[in-house]
Write an enzyme that holds these catalytic residues in place. Structure first.
Site, short mmCIF file in Angstrom:
data_model
loop_
_atom_site.label_atom_id
_atom_site.label_comp_id
_atom_site.label_asym_id
_atom_site.label_seq_id
_atom_site.Cartn_x
_atom_site.Cartn_y
_atom_site.Cartn_z
N SER A 157 44.22 38.06 33.70
CA SER A 157 44.47 39.20 34.37
C SER A 157 46.36 39.47 34.42
CB SER A 157 44.11 39.05 36.07
OG SER A 157 42.84 38.91 35.97
N HIS B 139 35.20 45.89 44.71
CA HIS B 139 36.50 46.08 45.57
C HIS B 139 36.42 47.33 46.36
CE1 HIS B 139 38.60 42.56 43.78
NE2 HIS B 139 37.77 42.74 42.61
N CYS C 68 41.38 43.89 40.30
CA CYS C 68 40.06 44.42 40.05
C CYS C 68 39.69 44.58 38.46
CB CYS C 68 39.95 45.77 40.74
SG CYS C 68 38.47 46.68 40.56
#
Length: 637
Positions: free
Chosen positions: A331, A374, A387
């Site tokens: 991420s 989310h 996300c």
């Protein structure tokens, strides 16, 4: 009976023959003297200089005088590599006769261990018989005196005063500093190719890795020479003339050794890497690869058991993970992809999606790590809460070609040009890359699903921690990229300093409002997002992004780190810059098989930033201590 009269020889003919023989003899004598005279003239006049030089050489030996190797210090003057003098017992095999008998006899007056014998045999295999090889190093004064009293018994054995390299901080920053070792055939080829052969006469060691290798010809200095009168036994009698050596240049680094030490201790027993950079210059503040090793082991010639332990360790301490390890960024890739979307017009900061917890692509579900999703997610929230669904969709909308072009500007998939050899290129995936990477046609085709995985830093993505740190520094510096470097300036033997000027690589034409959007979201990560627990109570504002990179496919099953073998667990990552308004440090942290980035990597970044910005030193903090209370719930990663 008549008597015969005796025949008388002719006197004149006898005299003629005598004179002829005398003349021939005289001519032969004169010819012989003429030849001798001619030879004498040739030797004494025509070849006088040649034979005079050879006669002088029989009496005078030209001995190289090796220079002092340059010292390496950190940005604050802390010594990282220096020299000291010690006595060495050395044997010249061609002069020593029976080596085993010689060593056995020596061992009765000098302490020679089995490890010394093994090292000597190894050096003997790699060297020539006329070279002097050490059998014992660092002799005490008492040992030197004992040998001197018995010197006559050991032809071909001498005590020499030698300079030894020392790394006072031991394993601290070893992957940056590198180490020196004895010159081998490959080194000789390099020396000759660089036209430095004459400068390495009498030299035994050369830089093998790291800065010791990269700046070898600066650190080595210039070899001097001494004319020495020798006796019939080849022993030095007196010095006739001397050309002094010029000591090697000193290196002052951008590295902060205390910051480096704190970062290394923060890893504890875990494997991983950390790179911290000054965004405004590219200067490396810390370069960590764990586990590390002690470069002092290599100075005298590493023992076989030490080398086997290092070389065969499953933790691979000799690998520089910061430069050579290529890992999925997880991420931590998302802020850069979000910036690419803003620059390309594929997204605006306020544009939102609804995340149900997955992205349905052609009937295949790419799942978010938060069950149920989310909810409504804009760009700020996509970074703060990490996300996945947002970036699955974004990558699919942008396409792989657009992603690859933008990421290449940030240095992904390319060597940074840092002043250490052996940097890996990493993998910036694209259809062209896949065609070159795989052989079979069915493997070469790029699938749309490949692009979707790229969006969350998985798939074929693989970058070095150094590349990730450089990209973070470029973002922190508003698109201005500098080449990473470890040497700040070089000081020669006269004290003259040569500053290594910061080298801009490129300026990426990024819009200020787009940079501000990403930075604001990364600040949100440390205040209300996945990095909030690690940075709770910080006395400064920083921007960051957690990351978790999958190592082993669970094929849809839920990830439970405690039930998976340690080396199959996810890698933990964290990128950061601080202070947020005017960054002076940017970094990337990787913990191999560390699980969640917020749990393992972010606390290490916190310790580094606390020291660099505030001067705070951890209270004997081991990484377990630092991370034991920093465990966010899995769904936040």
């Amino acid at each position: 009976m008549r008597l015969r009269r005796p025949l008388l020889r002719s006197t004149d003919s006898e005299h003629d023959r005598f004179r002829f023989r005398l003349a021939v003899s005289l001519a032969a004598v004169l010819l012989a003297f003429g030849v001798l005279l001619a030879r004498f003239v040739h030797l004494q006049l025509i070849q006088h200089d040649y034979f005079s030089t050879r006669a002088e050489d029989n009496r005078i030996s030209l001995a190289p005088v090796t220079p002092n190797r340059g010292v390496i210090v950190d940005r604050n003057g802390v010594v990282l590599a220096r020299n000291y003098s010690a006595y060495t017992l050395e044997i010249t095999p061609s002069k020593a006769g029976d080596l085993d008998a010689t060593i056995d006899a020596l061992s009765k007056i000098i302490d020679i261990q089995p490890k010394d014998r093994r090292r000597f045999r190894k050096l003997l295999e790699e060297s020539k018989t006329f070279e002097s090889l050490p059998i014992r190093t660092k002799l005490s004064d008492e040992e030197v005196a004992r040998f001197a009293a018995n010197r006559y018994r050991f032809p071909g054995v001498e005590v020499q005063a030698r300079l030894f390299r020392q790394y006072p901080l031991g394993p601290i920053a070893s992957h940056a500093l590198g180490y020196i070792g004895r010159i081998n055939k490959r080194d000789l080829e390099t020396i000759e190719a660089s036209e430095q052969a004459s400068n390495y006469k009498g030299a035994d060691h050369i830089g093998k890795t790291g800065l010791e290798q990269k700046y070898e010809f600066y650190l080595h200095g210039t070899t001097g020479y001494e004319q020495v009168e020798v006796d019939a036994g080849g022993r030095a009698v007196r010095s006739l003339a001397r050309t002094s050596p010029i000591q090697g240049s000193d290196l002052t680094l951008t590295l902060d050794s205390r910051l480096q030490e704190i970062a290394e201790k923060a890893f504890g027993e875990r494997r991983g890497a950390l790179v911290a950079i000054d965004p405004a210059s590219g200067g490396i503040l810390a370069l960590v690869s764990m586990p590390t090793y002690d470069p002092n082991l290599f100075v005298d010639g590493i023992r076989t058991d030490d080398w086997e332990q290092l070389n065969n360790s499953p933790d691979k301490p000799m690998v520089n993970r910061a430069l050579n390890g290529a890992y999925p960024p997880g991420s931590t890739f998302k802020p850069f992809l979000a910036l690419a979307a803003l620059e390309s017009g594929k997204r605006t900061a306020s544009q939102s999606i609804v995340d149900p917890g997955y992205f349905n692509f052609g009937g295949h579900l790419f799942r978010d790590d938060k069950k149920g999703g989310h909810g409504v997610v804009d760009m700020y929230k996509s970074i703060v809460e990490s996300c996945d669904t947002y970036y699955y969709m974004l990558a699919n909308d942008m396409g792989i070609d657009s992603i690859a072009r933008f990421m290449a500007q940030l240095g992904f998939g390319a060597r940074t040009g840092i002043d250490i050899e052996g940097e890996s290129i990493g993998v910036l995936p694209s259809p062209e890359w896949k065609k070159q990477r795989f052989k079979r046609p069915e493997q070469q085709k790029w699938f749309a699903g490949d692009t979707v995985s790229i969006g969350i830093g998985q798939g074929y993505n693989a970058y070095t921690p150094l590349q990730l740190a450089q990209a973070t520094a470029t973002l922190a510096n508003n698109g201005v990229m500098f080449r990473p470097h470890l040497v700040r300036y070089i000081t020669d033997s006269h004290g003259q300093k040569t500053l290594i000027e910061p080298e801009p690589v490129r300026t990426i034409p990024l819009k200020a409002q787009h940079i501000e959007t990403i930075k604001r979201a990364m600040v949100g990560v440390t205040r209300e997002g996945t990095g909030a627990r690690a940075f709770a109570g910080a006395e400064y504002v920083s921007g960051g992004k957690t990351g978790t990179a999958q190592v082993f496919s669970l094929k849809g099953e839920k990830y439970e780190g405690g039930k998976i073998k340690e080396r199959l667990r996810d890698h933990a990552l964290y990128i950061a810059f601080a202070p947020a308004d005017k960054p002076t440090i940017a970094l990337a942290v990787l913990v191999e098989n560390g699980g969640f980035g917020a749990q393992s990597a972010a606390p290490i970044a916190r310790l580094v930033l606390d020291y660099y910005l505030l001067g705070k030193t951890p209270k004997g903090a081991a990484p377990e201590d630092a991370t034991a209370v920093e465990a966010p719930p899995p769904e936040e990663e």
